[in-house]
Design a protein around this motif. Sequence first.
Motif, PDB file in Angstrom:
ATOM      1  N   UNK A 286     -79.619 -21.620  20.740  1.00 14.17           N
ATOM      2  CA  UNK A 286     -79.626 -20.322  20.068  1.00 14.17           C
ATOM      3  C   UNK A 286     -79.562 -20.515  18.557  1.00 14.17           C
ATOM      4  N   UNK A 287     -80.266 -19.652  17.853  1.00 12.93           N
ATOM      5  CA  UNK A 287     -80.275 -19.726  16.390  1.00 12.93           C
ATOM      6  C   UNK A 287     -78.894 -19.412  15.822  1.00 12.93           C
ATOM      7  N   UNK A 288     -78.666 -19.837  14.612  1.00 15.23           N
ATOM      8  CA  UNK A 288     -77.411 -19.569  13.918  1.00 15.23           C
ATOM      9  C   UNK A 288     -77.624 -18.455  12.902  1.00 15.23           C
ATOM     10  N   UNK A 289     -76.790 -17.423  12.967  1.00 12.75           N
ATOM     11  CA  UNK A 289     -76.892 -16.325  12.012  1.00 12.75           C
ATOM     12  C   UNK A 289     -76.492 -16.793  10.618  1.00 12.75           C
ATOM     13  N   UNK A 290     -77.206 -16.287   9.625  1.00 13.74           N
ATOM     14  CA  UNK A 290     -76.900 -16.598   8.221  1.00 13.74           C
ATOM     15  C   UNK A 290     -76.284 -15.356   7.589  1.00 13.74           C
ATOM     16  N   UNK A 291     -75.077 -15.479   7.096  1.00 16.09           N
ATOM     17  CA  UNK A 291     -74.376 -14.330   6.547  1.00 16.09           C
ATOM     18  C   UNK A 291     -73.969 -14.576   5.104  1.00 16.09           C
ATOM     19  N   UNK A 292     -73.965 -13.514   4.306  1.00 15.39           N
ATOM     20  CA  UNK A 292     -73.429 -13.554   2.954  1.00 15.39           C
ATOM     21  C   UNK A 292     -72.257 -12.586   2.902  1.00 15.39           C
ATOM     22  N   UNK A 293     -71.085 -13.068   2.541  1.00  8.09           N
ATOM     23  CA  UNK A 293     -69.877 -12.251   2.567  1.00  8.09           C
ATOM     24  C   UNK A 293     -69.490 -11.837   1.148  1.00  8.09           C
ATOM     25  N   UNK A 294     -68.938 -10.640   0.987  1.00  7.82           N
ATOM     26  CA  UNK A 294     -68.488 -10.229  -0.349  1.00  7.82           C
ATOM     27  C   UNK A 294     -67.284 -11.042  -0.788  1.00  7.82           C
ATOM     28  N   UNK A 295     -67.258 -11.403  -2.061  1.00  9.41           N
ATOM     29  CA  UNK A 295     -66.110 -12.133  -2.599  1.00  9.41           C
ATOM     30  C   UNK A 295     -64.931 -11.202  -2.835  1.00  9.41           C
ATOM     31  N   UNK A 296     -63.726 -11.765  -2.844  1.00  5.82           N
ATOM     32  CA  UNK A 296     -62.531 -10.961  -3.052  1.00  5.82           C
ATOM     33  C   UNK A 296     -62.568 -10.260  -4.401  1.00  5.82           C
TER      34      UNK A 296
END
Length: 552
Positions: free
Chosen positions: A175-185
């Motif tokens: 299965x593919x791996x999701x690529x996520x960008x998270x907001x910084x604190x």
Amino acid sequence: MKKTGGELIVEALKANGVKRLSCVPGESFLAVLDALRDSDIDVLVCRQEGGAAMMADCWGRLTGEPGICMVTRGPGATNASAGLHISRQDSIPMILFIGQVQREAREREAFQEVEFRRAFTEFAKWVGEIDDAARIPEFVTRAFAIATSGRPGPVVLTLPEDMLRDEVEAPRAKRYTSVEAHPGRSQVDDFYIRLLKAERPMVILGGTRWDADAVADFAGFAERFRLPVGCSFRRQMLFDHLHPCYAGDVGIGINPVLAKEIKESDLLILLGGRMSEMPSSSYTLIDIPYPQQSLVHVYPDPSELGRVYRPDLAICAAPSDFVAALADLEAPAEPHWTERTQRMHQAYLSWSKPPATGPGAVHMGPLMEWLEANTGPETIFTNGAGNYATWLHRFHRFRRFNTQAAPTSGSMGYGLPAAVAAKRLFPEREVICFAGDGCFLMHGQEFATAIRYGLPIIAIVVNNGMYGTIRMHQEREYPGRVSSTDLTNPDFAALARAYGGHGETVESTEEFAPAFERARIGGKPAIIEVKLDREAITPTRTLSEIAQTKGR
């Protein structure tokens, strides 16, 4: 153990969680069709490739996972391009597999040959061709990752027919791996400070990468902060319309009261959407490139942030990740914009009350009121494009996530294939398609697909005998000079019966409710033809009135 390319394609699809796909069969991918026969993937055989691609788009729209479509080369693939364009403009994950000519025949303009890298680059995030069957796991994994990462969209993979017959050894697909960008604190803290300082904040929700939890969590955040919330064009299912914070839809024909509030807000928060031409009222709500409002733009793709509007705060994150980061923010005891939020919600309620009368014997306002009273909050509504859609978008009050499938790209013909796909995905839920007479016949043949698979959708065909939207513009710009917009239509109810479904014709307002109930209890795919007077071109203006506005 050696496997054919066709078997490896199916294995890779299953490894990536695919449960269903749409297709129009072709000799160029017979090896895949043969491998599908031995799998448990649900294959929906369609009647035209454009409809098949739109079904895949709808699955991607309602699940967040790539919808899968398979078509043959040449005319099959070019037919499917309509669905690709929708997927691209609407940011929907989809993968289109195209059977291709055999490798030794390439570059000779062989039978139905198209060089898809040149033809489809504008429509897709990536166009690839698999020359070596051993690389199928690699290419398919990459396709899923690209389709779902950043701003989602369609991917095209072409499959030379001889490659699909090759027997090779290949690594087992994962299965593919999701690529996520998270907001910084620090970004969340910056956002919080800006919000507390604001006098007239406004949130506009849009885009994709949402899920039911994110929608519910944001509703809770908005309620704690008493924030006014609007939904971008055809993304109305992102917020409960009867929630006291809901301010209305930011799309075509926006409520002037809402437009004024957006322009006068001092903090505008765009969450998840691009704020393109339709939701921005042709780029008039927000100044380009420097908005008058302080702008916070949250979007999962950095290439979009600052491309049209320069934000004061740009946050590269998917909506679900950003909403999760808001959970611990403490709301003021009594936000000073509370009264404004209440006022905006009341303005929405007034704006969304349909008119009681209109030209002709059928009045759409009472029809909409009956549907509101007699359909549940989980009902899925689909539509394509045309003036008829105004009745649904303005007067239906969406209550739940995953209850709307409509193209922000304004593509006609989408509603019926989307309804078929939605009913296949959620057989326990009622699915209602709104279509105009012109819109319906662009992919009306997919009614046969609904019949074949026993999918009791209900299509409401609003028939005014013309391409209504174009006619409206024509009468305004060239009054009295009608050209190319009149239509000759079949008896839609008889057409439904000819396919083996249920058909009804509505020629007066009073006939609608019993016709709908008969369609509902019939248990078959149904078409309800609503014969609307062509003067009833919008909820508030007649065609004749619009023709008189030229030069004013």
